[in-house]
Design a protein around this motif. Structure first.
Motif, short mmCIF file in Angstrom:
data_model
loop_
_atom_site.label_atom_id
_atom_site.label_comp_id
_atom_site.label_asym_id
_atom_site.label_seq_id
_atom_site.Cartn_x
_atom_site.Cartn_y
_atom_site.Cartn_z
N ASP A 276 1.14 12.15 1.81
CA ASP A 276 1.82 10.77 0.89
C ASP A 276 1.63 10.80 -0.34
O ASP A 276 2.03 10.12 -0.99
CB ASP A 276 0.50 10.17 1.21
CG ASP A 276 -0.94 11.12 0.10
OD1 ASP A 276 -0.79 11.90 -0.41
OD2 ASP A 276 -2.39 9.94 0.46
N SER B 197 0.88 -0.79 0.08
CA SER B 197 0.07 -0.34 0.09
C SER B 197 0.49 0.99 -0.01
O SER B 197 2.20 1.19 0.89
CB SER B 197 -0.76 -0.20 1.41
OG SER B 197 0.20 0.34 2.74
N ARG B 198 0.44 2.26 -0.20
CA ARG B 198 1.22 3.56 -0.44
C ARG B 198 1.31 3.81 1.39
O ARG B 198 2.50 4.61 1.16
CB ARG B 198 0.12 4.38 -0.40
CG ARG B 198 0.98 6.58 -0.88
CD ARG B 198 -0.55 7.48 -1.50
NE ARG B 198 0.17 6.78 -2.87
CZ ARG B 198 1.08 7.47 -3.47
NH1 ARG B 198 1.75 7.96 -3.68
NH2 ARG B 198 0.73 7.43 -5.11
N SER B 199 0.64 4.09 2.32
CA SER B 199 1.04 4.24 3.68
C SER B 199 2.00 3.51 4.25
O SER B 199 3.30 3.31 4.50
CB SER B 199 0.05 4.08 4.48
OG SER B 199 -0.62 2.63 4.26
N SER C 103 -10.46 7.68 -1.58
CA SER C 103 -9.83 8.89 -2.01
C SER C 103 -9.99 9.39 -3.03
O SER C 103 -10.93 9.28 -3.79
CB SER C 103 -8.12 8.55 -1.96
OG SER C 103 -8.11 7.28 -2.63
N LEU D 109 6.05 4.39 2.08
CA LEU D 109 6.56 5.52 3.57
C LEU D 109 6.89 5.07 3.99
O LEU D 109 8.10 5.63 4.64
CB LEU D 109 4.46 6.76 3.17
CG LEU D 109 4.32 7.15 2.29
CD1 LEU D 109 3.13 7.87 2.11
CD2 LEU D 109 5.86 8.39 1.27
N ARG D 110 6.17 4.47 4.51
CA ARG D 110 7.01 3.13 5.65
C ARG D 110 7.99 2.83 6.02
O ARG D 110 9.36 2.26 6.62
CB ARG D 110 6.14 2.88 6.86
CG ARG D 110 5.39 3.77 6.95
CD ARG D 110 4.34 2.71 8.27
NE ARG D 110 3.86 2.11 7.98
CZ ARG D 110 2.58 1.41 7.69
NH1 ARG D 110 1.75 2.41 7.55
NH2 ARG D 110 2.63 -0.21 7.25
N ARG E 220 -3.99 3.46 -4.20
CA ARG E 220 -5.20 4.19 -3.34
C ARG E 220 -5.87 3.71 -2.59
O ARG E 220 -7.21 2.91 -3.45
CB ARG E 220 -5.98 5.59 -3.95
CG ARG E 220 -4.46 6.41 -4.99
CD ARG E 220 -3.76 7.64 -3.67
NE ARG E 220 -2.65 8.42 -4.21
CZ ARG E 220 -1.73 9.46 -3.30
NH1 ARG E 220 -2.49 9.01 -1.77
NH2 ARG E 220 -1.42 10.25 -3.31
#
Length: 324
Positions: free
Chosen positions: A131, A108-110, A162, A113-114, A158
């Motif tokens: 994001d 996932s995008r989240s 969203s 990012l981590r 996404r």
């Protein structure tokens, strides 16, 4: 000493579409091209060895996206495959990771990012939403590199609730009525780009890029833009073109500082020079469709007036003279 080649200001390495998976060889979506999932790791090792043994070692590496293949997701092998590939990127040169469609098939995008694929931590521009994965860095005075998020507006990565997902669905449905949105809507022409494996650049990101390039114009910097998806029709098969490529090209054409746009995604590579601006648009051949007895990477030497790309294997040598 007369006759010696000039020393570059700096060099960097480029590699695209590794798409590693611990699988036997297979084929692309349309079953027209062979893919070498397992041996792609060896081709990355070849690139790293070449860079490590270079007389002038690269200051950094551009990894242009699709670092592991989407086939890792099904058996739950995404993290393991990513660990395997990132171990090969553990050398001294900083690696700038671009996100492609296969990153979003796996994570996932989240989660991205981590993850260790978020190389923006030291370069994050606070003018962008949290994001949007876009940032800039300067490896030497007078030179700026910009990493763009080509899946900012996308059906990939996404949440369906969203705003970006809604924008993406509205846009793709204007052109693609297929049940399978990975199937191009037409057989020929630029409309083929409206598939689920492509994406686009949101307005906030375009505004951010415009402001950054305005400042670069004032400083007379040389700017190279990097993303996964090509934006010039002359540099790629239309099926691999960004949805709103015209908007991104309009931003580039409004500024004098951009000298090059680098992308992956189209595994056969490509090149053109924009006739209006002189900007070089280069698409780097993909590792995943490169036979084990060949290579697909490049080393770029940067001088005051040009960049010289030395390709290995499938990647062609090129000289990018900076627009005057």
């Amino acid at each position: 000493m007369d006759g010696c080649p000039p020393t570059p200001l700096f060099t960097f390495g480029v590699i695209a579409d590794i798409q590693y998976a611990d699988l036997e060889d297979g084929f692309n979506y349309s079953r027209t091209r062979k893919r070498f999932y397992r041996s792609s790791l060896q081709l990355l090792k070849n690139a790293q060895r070449s860079w490590a043994e270079s007389a002038v070692r690269p200051e950094f590496i551009l990894q242009l996206g699709d670092i592991i293949d989407g086939f890792n997701k099904g058996p739950g092998a995404s993290e393991r495959a990513l660990d395997t590939v990132l171990r090969e990127f553990s050398g001294p040169a900083e690696v700038h990771h671009v996100w492609g469609n296969h990153e979003f098939y796996n994570f996932s995008r989240s989660a991205l990012l981590r993850s260790r694929l978020n190389s923006s931590a030291l370069h994050r521009d606070r003018d962008l939403s949290g994001d949007v994965y876009a940032y800039s860095f300067s490896p030497a005075p007078g030179f700026t590199f910009v990493v763009l998020d080509a899946y900012d507006v996308s059906l990939l990565g996404r949440e369906p609730s969203s705003e970006q997902y809604g924008q993406a669905m509205d846009l793709i449905k204007l052109y693609n009525n297929n049940d399978d949105l990975n199937c191009p809507p037409v057989l020929e022409g630029l409309q083929r780009r409206f598939t689920m494996f492509n994406g686009g650049f949101g307005q906030e990101q375009l505004d951010w890029l415009h402001a950054l390039l305005t400042a670069s114009d004032d400083k007379r910097d040389r700017v190279t833009i990097v993303s996964h998806v090509p934006v010039h029709p002359g540099s790629t098969d239309p099926v691999c073109l960004a949805w709103n490529y015209e908007e991104l090209l309009a931003v580039i054409r409004a500024h004098s500082s951009v000298v090059c746009y680098m992308a992956g995604h189209s595994h056969d590579g490509g090149y053109c020079q924009d006739k209006d601006t002189g900007v070089h648009h280069v698409t780097i051949d993909g590792v995943i469709e490169t036979p084990p007895d060949s290579d697909a990477f490049s080393t770029v030497s940067v001088y005051a007036d040009r960049m010289v790309l030395k390709g290995e294997g499938r990647v062609e040598d090129r000289v990018f003279l900076f627009p005057s």
